[in-house]
Design a protein around this motif. Structure first.
Motif, mmCIF file in Angstrom:
data_model
loop_
_atom_site.group_PDB
_atom_site.id
_atom_site.type_symbol
_atom_site.label_atom_id
_atom_site.label_comp_id
_atom_site.label_asym_id
_atom_site.label_seq_id
_atom_site.Cartn_x
_atom_site.Cartn_y
_atom_site.Cartn_z
ATOM 1 N N THR A 113 52.514 61.007 -12.082
ATOM 2 C CA THR A 113 52.121 59.607 -12.194
ATOM 3 C C THR A 113 50.616 59.589 -11.973
ATOM 4 O O THR A 113 50.035 60.552 -11.454
ATOM 5 C CB THR A 113 52.793 58.720 -11.127
ATOM 6 N N LEU A 114 50.011 58.500 -12.339
ATOM 7 C CA LEU A 114 48.573 58.380 -12.145
ATOM 8 C C LEU A 114 48.217 58.536 -10.668
ATOM 9 O O LEU A 114 47.252 59.209 -10.309
ATOM 10 C CB LEU A 114 48.069 57.037 -12.685
ATOM 11 N N TYR A 159 37.654 56.489 -17.132
ATOM 12 C CA TYR A 159 38.787 55.586 -17.325
ATOM 13 C C TYR A 159 38.343 54.286 -17.997
ATOM 14 O O TYR A 159 38.990 53.801 -18.916
ATOM 15 C CB TYR A 159 39.457 55.300 -15.977
ATOM 16 N N SER A 168 43.596 54.492 -23.563
ATOM 17 C CA SER A 168 44.337 54.729 -22.336
ATOM 18 C C SER A 168 45.807 54.403 -22.554
ATOM 19 O O SER A 168 46.172 53.281 -22.881
ATOM 20 C CB SER A 168 43.777 53.878 -21.192
ATOM 21 N N ILE A 170 47.997 54.917 -20.052
ATOM 22 C CA ILE A 170 48.526 54.606 -18.738
ATOM 23 C C ILE A 170 48.153 53.172 -18.400
ATOM 24 O O ILE A 170 46.995 52.787 -18.473
ATOM 25 C CB ILE A 170 47.975 55.582 -17.665
#
Length: 171
Positions: A113-114, A159, A168, A170
């Motif tokens: 997961t991030l 990011y 992105s 996520i």
């Protein structure tokens, strides 16, 4: 990254070589002026005038030695101690490879997961900064914090750019 490191170190070494050529040309063109310049430098370091002139005379007895003394004292460079661009490049390759692997370990082991990636990446940055600080005899906590700060900024900027470009995946 390793190619950039190679180019950076090689360029720095080439700059030292260029300064040696400039100093050699100055010595060939005006040896007495260079000798006087060195005597003045010795005086600024605290030698008495007569001793500084004698020391400069002795140093200038060997042209190559005189050039090295001028380079090291005037510019703070050491032509005999240039780092290897190959060592820098290979070290960079391994360091960045390991550094890039750490935050993706959770994804490799199936619990990615991030949050886990950021946590392991942060731990890796803290360890790298702390270890580097130990090698340079600096405060390990300050080195670790600085590395985490710089790494965090890099992650944040990367990011943000990804979000602005719509790449992105996520949320």
């Amino acid at each position: 990254m390793s190619l950039g490191e190679y180019a950076s170190v090689r360029t720095a070494n080439e700059q030292v070589d260029a300064e040696v050529r400039v100093e050699r040309e100055a010595h060939d063109r005006n040896p007495e002026g260079e000798k006087a310049e060195l005597a003045q430098l010795f005086e600024r370091l605290g030698m008495e005038t007569e001793i500084a002139q004698t020391a400069a005379e002795q140093v200038h007895g060997d042209a190559e030695q005189a050039i090295l003394v001028h380079i090291s004292h005037e510019l703070g460079m050491s032509p005999d101690e240039k780092p290897s661009p190959w060592v820098a490049a290979i070290s960079s390759l391994f360091a960045f490879g390991i550094g890039a692997l750490i935050p993706i370990l959770p994804f490799i082991f199936g619990f990615g997961t991030l949050g886990w990636g950021l946590a392991l990446g942060g731990i890796g940055l803290l360890l790298a900064g702390g270890i580097a600080a130990r090698f340079t005899r600096r405060n390990w906590l300050a080195g670790a914090a600085r590395q985490l700060l710089f790494g965090g900024l890099a992650v944040g900027v990367t990011y943000t750019i990804g979000k602005l470009l719509g790449v992105s995946a996520i949320a």
